[in-house]
Design a protein around this motif. Sequence first.
Motif, PDB file in Angstrom:
ATOM      1  N   ILE A  92      10.615   0.666   0.895  1.00  0.00           N
ATOM      2  CA  ILE A  92       9.479   0.884   0.085  1.00  0.00           C
ATOM      3  C   ILE A  92       9.074   2.084   1.133  1.00  0.00           C
ATOM      4  CG2 ILE A  92       6.422   1.000   0.905  1.00  0.00           C
ATOM      5  CD1 ILE A  92       7.514  -1.185  -0.232  1.00  0.00           C
ATOM      6  N   ILE A  93       8.879   2.741   0.614  1.00  0.00           N
ATOM      7  CA  ILE A  93       8.796   4.478   1.121  1.00  0.00           C
ATOM      8  C   ILE A  93       7.401   4.578   2.218  1.00  0.00           C
ATOM      9  CG2 ILE A  93       8.619   7.495   0.184  1.00  0.00           C
ATOM     10  CD1 ILE A  93       9.876   6.523  -1.704  1.00  0.00           C
TER      11      ILE A  93
ATOM     12  N   GLN B 237      16.147  12.751   3.667  1.00  0.00           N
ATOM     13  CA  GLN B 237      14.422  12.415   4.964  1.00  0.00           C
ATOM     14  C   GLN B 237      13.260  11.759   4.958  1.00  0.00           C
ATOM     15  OE1 GLN B 237      15.941  14.001   8.068  1.00  0.00           O
ATOM     16  NE2 GLN B 237      17.233  14.558   6.555  1.00  0.00           N
ATOM     17  N   ASP B 238      13.409  11.393   3.587  1.00  0.00           N
ATOM     18  CA  ASP B 238      12.216   9.782   3.537  1.00  0.00           C
ATOM     19  C   ASP B 238      12.244   8.661   4.576  1.00  0.00           C
ATOM     20  OD1 ASP B 238      11.713  11.914   1.092  1.00  0.00           O
ATOM     21  OD2 ASP B 238      12.373  10.165   0.079  1.00  0.00           O
ATOM     22  N   ILE B 239      10.813   8.741   4.992  1.00  0.00           N
ATOM     23  CA  ILE B 239      11.378   7.473   5.629  1.00  0.00           C
ATOM     24  C   ILE B 239      10.752   6.245   5.160  1.00  0.00           C
ATOM     25  CG2 ILE B 239      10.155   6.385   7.960  1.00  0.00           C
ATOM     26  CD1 ILE B 239      11.468   8.470   8.852  1.00  0.00           C
ATOM     27  N   LEU B 240      11.895   5.320   4.743  1.00  0.00           N
ATOM     28  CA  LEU B 240      11.611   3.787   4.271  1.00  0.00           C
ATOM     29  C   LEU B 240      11.498   2.762   5.275  1.00  0.00           C
ATOM     30  CD1 LEU B 240      14.843   4.661   1.990  1.00  0.00           C
ATOM     31  CD2 LEU B 240      12.297   4.529   1.574  1.00  0.00           C
ATOM     32  N   GLY B 241      10.999   1.722   4.697  1.00  0.00           N
ATOM     33  CA  GLY B 241      10.549   0.531   5.500  1.00  0.00           C
ATOM     34  C   GLY B 241      11.657  -0.807   4.413  1.00  0.00           C
TER      35      GLY B 241
ATOM     36  N   GLU C 140      12.180  -3.266   9.430  1.00  0.00           N
ATOM     37  CA  GLU C 140      12.599  -2.156  10.296  1.00  0.00           C
ATOM     38  C   GLU C 140      12.245  -0.515   9.257  1.00  0.00           C
ATOM     39  OE1 GLU C 140      17.201  -1.593   9.861  1.00  0.00           O
ATOM     40  OE2 GLU C 140      17.202  -2.723   8.682  1.00  0.00           O
ATOM     41  N   ARG C 141      12.531   0.885  10.081  1.00  0.00           N
ATOM     42  CA  ARG C 141      12.140   1.602   9.295  1.00  0.00           C
ATOM     43  C   ARG C 141      12.997   2.424  10.448  1.00  0.00           C
ATOM     44  NH1 ARG C 141       6.830   4.448  11.153  1.00  0.00           N
ATOM     45  NH2 ARG C 141       7.354   5.630   9.581  1.00  0.00           N
ATOM     46  N   TYR C 142      13.701   3.623   8.747  1.00  0.00           N
ATOM     47  CA  TYR C 142      14.907   4.217   9.041  1.00  0.00           C
ATOM     48  C   TYR C 142      15.057   5.600   7.984  1.00  0.00           C
ATOM     49  CZ  TYR C 142      16.424   1.416   5.296  1.00  0.00           C
ATOM     50  OH  TYR C 142      16.167   0.378   3.955  1.00  0.00           O
TER      51      TYR C 142
ATOM     52  N   GLY D 238       1.207  -1.230  -0.225  1.00  0.00           N
ATOM     53  CA  GLY D 238       0.090  -0.005   0.337  1.00  0.00           C
ATOM     54  C   GLY D 238       0.589   1.271  -0.015  1.00  0.00           C
ATOM     55  N   ARG D 239       2.269   1.319   0.276  1.00  0.00           N
ATOM     56  CA  ARG D 239       3.124   2.322  -0.121  1.00  0.00           C
ATOM     57  C   ARG D 239       3.920   2.535  -1.656  1.00  0.00           C
ATOM     58  NH1 ARG D 239       3.036   1.658   5.675  1.00  0.00           N
ATOM     59  NH2 ARG D 239       1.575   3.205   6.557  1.00  0.00           N
ATOM     60  N   PRO D 240       4.168   3.280  -1.698  1.00  0.00           N
ATOM     61  CA  PRO D 240       5.156   3.125  -3.350  1.00  0.00           C
ATOM     62  C   PRO D 240       6.749   2.436  -2.692  1.00  0.00           C
ATOM     63  CG  PRO D 240       5.309   5.392  -2.668  1.00  0.00           C
ATOM     64  CD  PRO D 240       3.788   5.013  -1.829  1.00  0.00           C
ATOM     65  N   LEU D 241       7.183   1.481  -4.025  1.00  0.00           N
ATOM     66  CA  LEU D 241       8.021   0.872  -3.485  1.00  0.00           C
ATOM     67  C   LEU D 241       9.815   1.394  -4.383  1.00  0.00           C
ATOM     68  CD1 LEU D 241       9.777  -1.816  -3.444  1.00  0.00           C
ATOM     69  CD2 LEU D 241       9.599  -2.537  -5.988  1.00  0.00           C
ATOM     70  N   ASP D 242      10.223   1.516  -3.250  1.00  0.00           N
ATOM     71  CA  ASP D 242      11.518   2.057  -3.877  1.00  0.00           C
ATOM     72  C   ASP D 242      12.801   1.344  -4.319  1.00  0.00           C
ATOM     73  OD1 ASP D 242      13.191   5.160  -3.620  1.00  0.00           O
ATOM     74  OD2 ASP D 242      14.283   4.016  -1.563  1.00  0.00           O
ATOM     75  N   GLY D 243      12.810   0.427  -3.819  1.00  0.00           N
ATOM     76  CA  GLY D 243      13.266  -0.135  -4.474  1.00  0.00           C
ATOM     77  C   GLY D 243      13.541  -1.790  -3.842  1.00  0.00           C
TER      78      GLY D 243
END
Length: 186
Positions: free
Chosen positions: A136-137, A146-150, A169-171, A114-119
């Motif tokens: 995932i963004i 400063q994006d939060i990625l999961g 994790e999230r970062y 339910g969120r955009p794939l970053d890679g």
Amino acid sequence: MADLDPGEHTIDELRDELDDIDDRETLEELREAETDGEDRTGAKEAIDERLDAVDDEGDSDGDESESGEDEESDEEDDENEGSDESAGGGQDGDTVGIVDIRDHVQQNASDLIGRPLDGIVEIERTDDGWRALTEIIERRSVPDTQDILGRYALDLDDSGRIIGYRRLERYRRGDTKRDEEAPAGG
């Protein structure tokens, strides 16, 4: 063709709709509509796959446009899939290769989570199938550092179907300490 708008369907729904289309010209129009509309990589890949399948089935409409560039691309794909399948363990079509897994994850991870794939960070063969690690963004920011990625692990069976996922994790995208600490922990 006029009734099918690729932007009104998820990628999986679009794949189902494409199975009923055997006309190369219609498929090319759909690809152009997707490019002009939402321009989703997964949707364009699904249309391209259907175009390839129609070509393979011997649909000879537009033979002149099928030569040249498309054939070179198909040959490259065949070469890549061969090496990937040998790495993945199957060459007879019984199991999918790493490229198929990558494509499936790219096409479906965003819809699933339910969120955009970053890679895609990693894909590995497991005893039960495949595991893909994705980023995932979870929250976009300005600046994007400063994006939060999961980081999510997706489990896939031998045929490439996603059978489970979990967030690991999230970062923050710009958090370089995370990368520096990884070798010491492994």
